[in-house]
Design a protein around this motif. Structure first.
Motif, PDB file in Angstrom:
ATOM      1  N   ARG A  47     -10.281  13.232  19.408  1.00  0.00           N
ATOM      2  CA  ARG A  47     -11.247  12.496  18.582  1.00  0.00           C
ATOM      3  C   ARG A  47     -11.346  11.033  19.019  1.00  0.00           C
ATOM      4  O   ARG A  47     -12.439  10.469  19.085  1.00  0.00           O
ATOM      5  CB  ARG A  47     -10.837  12.586  17.111  1.00  0.00           C
ATOM      6  CG  ARG A  47     -11.154  13.933  16.454  1.00  0.00           C
ATOM      7  CD  ARG A  47     -10.556  14.037  15.082  1.00  0.00           C
ATOM      8  NE  ARG A  47     -11.073  15.202  14.354  1.00  0.00           N
ATOM      9  CZ  ARG A  47     -10.440  15.808  13.357  1.00  0.00           C
ATOM     10  NH1 ARG A  47      -9.253  15.339  12.968  1.00  0.00           N
ATOM     11  NH2 ARG A  47     -10.983  16.846  12.761  1.00  0.00           N
ATOM     12  N   ASP A  68      -3.988  19.439  10.673  1.00  0.00           N
ATOM     13  CA  ASP A  68      -4.920  19.586  11.792  1.00  0.00           C
ATOM     14  C   ASP A  68      -4.393  20.593  12.811  1.00  0.00           C
ATOM     15  O   ASP A  68      -5.157  21.399  13.357  1.00  0.00           O
ATOM     16  CB  ASP A  68      -5.140  18.239  12.484  1.00  0.00           C
ATOM     17  CG  ASP A  68      -6.042  17.315  11.679  1.00  0.00           C
ATOM     18  OD1 ASP A  68      -6.725  17.807  10.758  1.00  0.00           O
ATOM     19  OD2 ASP A  68      -6.074  16.101  11.969  1.00  0.00           O
ATOM     20  N   ASP A 144     -15.457  18.410  11.760  1.00  0.00           N
ATOM     21  CA  ASP A 144     -14.354  18.454  10.803  1.00  0.00           C
ATOM     22  C   ASP A 144     -14.476  19.636   9.840  1.00  0.00           C
ATOM     23  O   ASP A 144     -14.215  19.516   8.646  1.00  0.00           O
ATOM     24  CB  ASP A 144     -14.261  17.146  10.005  1.00  0.00           C
ATOM     25  CG  ASP A 144     -12.879  16.979   9.375  1.00  0.00           C
ATOM     26  OD1 ASP A 144     -11.918  17.586   9.891  1.00  0.00           O
ATOM     27  OD2 ASP A 144     -12.763  16.252   8.372  1.00  0.00           O
TER      28      ASP A 144
END
Length: 233
Positions: A47, A68, A144
């Motif tokens: 990211r 994550d 996301d």
């Protein structure tokens, strides 16, 4: 792109510390939780690279890293079901052909042909998944949401982008070179300890190659409605 990717894991004042933490986590990845933390860190690095950040992220907010990492693992697990399903069908078909043919040579020949065809199909499918999976993680990182990793609309612009293909080839090349280094290290006892650190370094370098490619993708490659690659506000 290759040079930037190779240098990326050394960027930042805390680079050595982060590489040490990542290598240690991989060393104890058999405990699973450390592996999920590494996956979460790789996603964070991806990211940041896509946002134009050239320094390694910090190992902090461990709960976020774990969450994550679990989601990245889930993406990989779902995609891995495809070759697993093919292999299962092949085993059943081989058993059925042997059963129908009894002990005859025809039954053995049929089973052998099924094995050869399945091996070829699995090789092609595995190679395709190796190309698709990073794009799926990129789609998840940008949106996301897990659904983006399996959305044709999200994946198509990436998979058919020459820029993404170039980044993927660079990442693949880095992984190949790392495999050679790890193979050499495994020839000595200390290689068992050093291999996770080499693997973590290579993963970060490959992540940079993919992230940089996505960041540099021309708007026309991403589609007219895409906002990816634009500066974050």
């Amino acid at each position: 792109m290759f040079q930037e990717a190779i240098n990326y894991p050394r960027n930042g004042d805390s680079a050595i510390k982060n590489l040490a933490i990542g290598g240690l986590l991989l060393l104890f990845s058999f405990l699973l939780v450390p592996a999920f933390l590494v996956l979460g860190y790789i996603l964070r690095a991806l990211r940041m690279v896509m946002d134009g950040e050239e320094e390694l992220p910090e190992f902090d907010e461990w709960g976020e890293l774990l969450t994550d990492g679990l989601q990245v693992f889930a993406i990989g697990f779902v995609y891995a079901l495809i070759p697993a399903l093919i292999a299962t069908v092949a085993v059943i078909a081989s058993g059925a052909s042997i059963g129908l043919g009894g002990d005859s040579a025809a039954g053995g020949l049929a089973a052998g042909l099924i094995f050869l065809v399945t091996s070829l199909v699995l090789f092609v499918v595995s190679l395709a998944l190796a190309y698709v999976l990073p794009a799926a993680v990129v789609a998840f990182a940008r949106e996301d949401r897990l659904g983006a990793a399996f959305s044709v609309a999200e994946l198509r612009p990436l998979l058919f982008s020459r820029t993404y293909a170039t980044g993927w080839l660079v990442a693949f090349g880095i992984s190949f070179l790392a495999g050679i280094v790890i193979g050499v290290l495994n020839a000595v006892v200390i290689g068992v300890i050093l291999a996770p650190f080499v693997s973590f370094y290579a993963n970060l370098a490959g992540t940079h190659a993919i992230g940089e490619a996505v960041r540099e993708m021309p708007a026309m490659e991403e589609g007219p409605d895409s906002t990816a690659g634009q500066p974050a506000v």
